[in-house]
Design a protein around this motif. Sequence first.
Motif, mmCIF file in Angstrom:
data_model
loop_
_atom_site.group_PDB
_atom_site.id
_atom_site.type_symbol
_atom_site.label_atom_id
_atom_site.label_comp_id
_atom_site.label_asym_id
_atom_site.label_seq_id
_atom_site.Cartn_x
_atom_site.Cartn_y
_atom_site.Cartn_z
ATOM 1 N N MET A 161 -81.173 -19.315 -11.285
ATOM 2 C CA MET A 161 -81.624 -19.354 -12.667
ATOM 3 C C MET A 161 -83.092 -19.782 -12.720
ATOM 4 O O MET A 161 -83.483 -20.771 -12.095
ATOM 5 N N ASN A 162 -83.897 -19.024 -13.432
ATOM 6 C CA ASN A 162 -85.297 -19.379 -13.605
ATOM 7 C C ASN A 162 -85.467 -20.358 -14.762
ATOM 8 O O ASN A 162 -84.830 -20.222 -15.806
ATOM 9 N N ILE A 163 -86.323 -21.340 -14.556
ATOM 10 C CA ILE A 163 -86.687 -22.265 -15.624
ATOM 11 C C ILE A 163 -87.856 -21.667 -16.392
ATOM 12 O O ILE A 163 -88.866 -21.271 -15.796
ATOM 13 N N LYS A 164 -87.729 -21.587 -17.691
ATOM 14 C CA LYS A 164 -88.815 -21.052 -18.506
ATOM 15 C C LYS A 164 -89.894 -22.104 -18.718
ATOM 16 O O LYS A 164 -89.605 -23.242 -19.093
ATOM 17 N N ILE A 165 -91.137 -21.697 -18.463
ATOM 18 C CA ILE A 165 -92.301 -22.536 -18.740
ATOM 19 C C ILE A 165 -93.104 -21.845 -19.836
ATOM 20 O O ILE A 165 -93.551 -20.705 -19.664
ATOM 21 N N ILE A 166 -93.245 -22.503 -20.962
ATOM 22 C CA ILE A 166 -93.990 -21.923 -22.077
ATOM 23 C C ILE A 166 -95.457 -22.297 -21.894
ATOM 24 O O ILE A 166 -95.827 -23.477 -21.928
ATOM 25 N N PRO B 233 -88.480 -21.521 -8.957
ATOM 26 C CA PRO B 233 -87.862 -20.417 -9.716
ATOM 27 C C PRO B 233 -88.213 -20.535 -11.199
ATOM 28 O O PRO B 233 -87.475 -21.118 -11.992
ATOM 29 N N ILE B 234 -89.365 -19.980 -11.581
ATOM 30 C CA ILE B 234 -89.850 -20.131 -12.948
ATOM 31 C C ILE B 234 -90.120 -18.771 -13.583
ATOM 32 O O ILE B 234 -90.302 -17.761 -12.902
ATOM 33 N N GLU B 235 -90.131 -18.786 -14.888
ATOM 34 C CA GLU B 235 -90.535 -17.619 -15.686
ATOM 35 C C GLU B 235 -91.527 -18.127 -16.729
ATOM 36 O O GLU B 235 -91.193 -18.986 -17.544
ATOM 37 N N MET C 183 -80.317 -24.644 -22.739
ATOM 38 C CA MET C 183 -80.832 -24.781 -21.384
ATOM 39 C C MET C 183 -82.189 -25.490 -21.423
ATOM 40 O O MET C 183 -82.906 -25.413 -22.416
ATOM 41 N N PRO C 184 -82.565 -26.168 -20.344
ATOM 42 C CA PRO C 184 -83.851 -26.852 -20.330
ATOM 43 C C PRO C 184 -85.023 -25.865 -20.307
ATOM 44 O O PRO C 184 -84.954 -24.818 -19.665
ATOM 45 N N VAL C 185 -86.060 -26.220 -21.022
ATOM 46 C CA VAL C 185 -87.277 -25.412 -21.098
ATOM 47 C C VAL C 185 -88.463 -26.360 -20.948
ATOM 48 O O VAL C 185 -88.434 -27.486 -21.458
ATOM 49 N N VAL C 186 -89.500 -25.904 -20.264
ATOM 50 C CA VAL C 186 -90.698 -26.717 -20.057
ATOM 51 C C VAL C 186 -91.832 -26.172 -20.918
ATOM 52 O O VAL C 186 -92.125 -24.967 -20.896
ATOM 53 N N ALA C 187 -92.462 -27.050 -21.677
ATOM 54 C CA ALA C 187 -93.695 -26.693 -22.395
ATOM 55 C C ALA C 187 -94.856 -27.336 -21.651
ATOM 56 O O ALA C 187 -94.901 -28.558 -21.514
ATOM 57 N N ALA C 188 -95.769 -26.516 -21.158
ATOM 58 C CA ALA C 188 -96.915 -27.027 -20.392
ATOM 59 C C ALA C 188 -97.957 -27.553 -21.369
ATOM 60 O O ALA C 188 -98.991 -26.935 -21.605
ATOM 61 N N SER C 189 -97.671 -28.707 -21.958
ATOM 62 C CA SER C 189 -98.517 -29.231 -23.024
ATOM 63 C C SER C 189 -98.455 -30.741 -23.021
ATOM 64 O O SER C 189 -97.459 -31.340 -22.619
ATOM 65 N N SER C 190 -99.537 -31.377 -23.457
ATOM 66 C CA SER C 190 -99.567 -32.832 -23.549
ATOM 67 C C SER C 190 -100.578 -33.241 -24.619
ATOM 68 O O SER C 190 -101.172 -32.391 -25.291
ATOM 69 N N SER C 191 -100.762 -34.545 -24.767
ATOM 70 C CA SER C 191 -101.768 -35.097 -25.692
ATOM 71 C C SER C 191 -101.419 -34.823 -27.158
ATOM 72 O O SER C 191 -102.063 -34.018 -27.824
ATOM 73 N N HIS C 192 -100.417 -35.525 -27.659
ATOM 74 C CA HIS C 192 -99.968 -35.337 -29.040
ATOM 75 C C HIS C 192 -99.694 -36.640 -29.782
ATOM 76 O O HIS C 192 -99.963 -36.746 -30.973
ATOM 77 N N HIS C 193 -99.127 -37.638 -29.116
ATOM 78 C CA HIS C 193 -98.446 -38.716 -29.840
ATOM 79 C C HIS C 193 -99.367 -39.736 -30.511
ATOM 80 O O HIS C 193 -98.879 -40.575 -31.255
ATOM 81 N N HIS C 194 -100.662 -39.688 -30.258
ATOM 82 C CA HIS C 194 -101.583 -40.570 -30.989
ATOM 83 C C HIS C 194 -102.154 -39.904 -32.245
ATOM 84 O O HIS C 194 -102.956 -40.521 -32.953
ATOM 85 N N ALA C 195 -101.776 -38.665 -32.504
ATOM 86 C CA ALA C 195 -102.229 -37.981 -33.718
ATOM 87 C C ALA C 195 -101.253 -38.272 -34.850
ATOM 88 O O ALA C 195 -100.070 -37.953 -34.759
ATOM 89 N N GLY C 196 -101.765 -38.902 -35.913
ATOM 90 C CA GLY C 196 -100.942 -39.250 -37.059
ATOM 91 C C GLY C 196 -101.135 -38.281 -38.202
ATOM 92 O O GLY C 196 -101.693 -37.181 -38.029
ATOM 93 N N PHE C 197 -100.669 -38.669 -39.368
ATOM 94 C CA PHE C 197 -100.687 -37.773 -40.527
ATOM 95 C C PHE C 197 -102.094 -37.271 -40.846
ATOM 96 O O PHE C 197 -102.290 -36.086 -41.127
ATOM 97 N N ALA C 198 -103.085 -38.142 -40.791
ATOM 98 C CA ALA C 198 -104.468 -37.719 -41.074
ATOM 99 C C ALA C 198 -105.445 -38.489 -40.201
ATOM 100 O O ALA C 198 -106.519 -38.877 -40.640
ATOM 101 N N PHE C 199 -105.054 -38.707 -38.936
ATOM 102 C CA PHE C 199 -105.967 -39.326 -37.974
ATOM 103 C C PHE C 199 -105.603 -38.858 -36.570
ATOM 104 O O PHE C 199 -104.487 -38.379 -36.322
#
Length: 234
Positions: free
Chosen positions: A1-6, A39-41, A104-120
């Motif tokens: 089974m291939n793991i999907k990487i977005i 084994p990725i897609e 099924m598990p999916v990987v998003a190749a992304s980071s740097s989000h959690h310090h962004a608030g509603f308007a900061f």
Amino acid sequence: MNIKIIYSPKQSVQENDSFSKSAGKPALFVKACVESKLPIEIVEPKPASLDDFALAHDREWAQKVLRAELPNGFGNFSKEIAASLPFTTGAIVDGTIEAARTRMPVVAASSSHHHAGFAFNGNFCSLNGLIVAAQKVKQAGLAKRVSLIDLDQHDPNGSRDIIERLNLNFIAHYGFGEHDITQDKVEQWLKDLPEIIRSMKADVLIAQLAADAFEKDPLSFSKLTLAQLKRRDR
């Protein structure tokens, strides 16, 4: 089974004058996965729209960040970073929806989000794709409750701000950085982690598997070994 990487090459930034190199890491991560013969897609994400970002942010503020009229999370006005933001969030949105749809598990190749608030924003985070993804998977009717487990070293102040401000009670939120997990407490925390996840009782799990708790990271104070990071992520 291939793991999907977005992943889209449009997520990665070539030039960014900053202490943090996270804006260029998606390409390095995917390159390492390909070279390791895993084994990725690789699946190209759809870019997030302004309407999507407005699910987590003040619309006018987000629009100005996307136009590079306000600073990004790196504290500059880079048009290249601004152009990457719809794709860094789009990867998490598409990955979350695919995981909820297929169970099924999916990987998003992304980071740097959690310090962004509603308007900061700040601390290398420009817009909060984690909250956008939680909102989108609920909108799609694929999850009534979403768990967001944030294993970044630092306090997820942006995510917490949005959840509280918009009263997003359907999100069960856990932030590693909100707890005093010093080096001597890591082993017990790793034993407790499966039950922490189970107790959130959600239909889909969004996990931010940040590497900055690693003992060799310059920002680490929990100092997990590589073996401990592997156990954490598993």
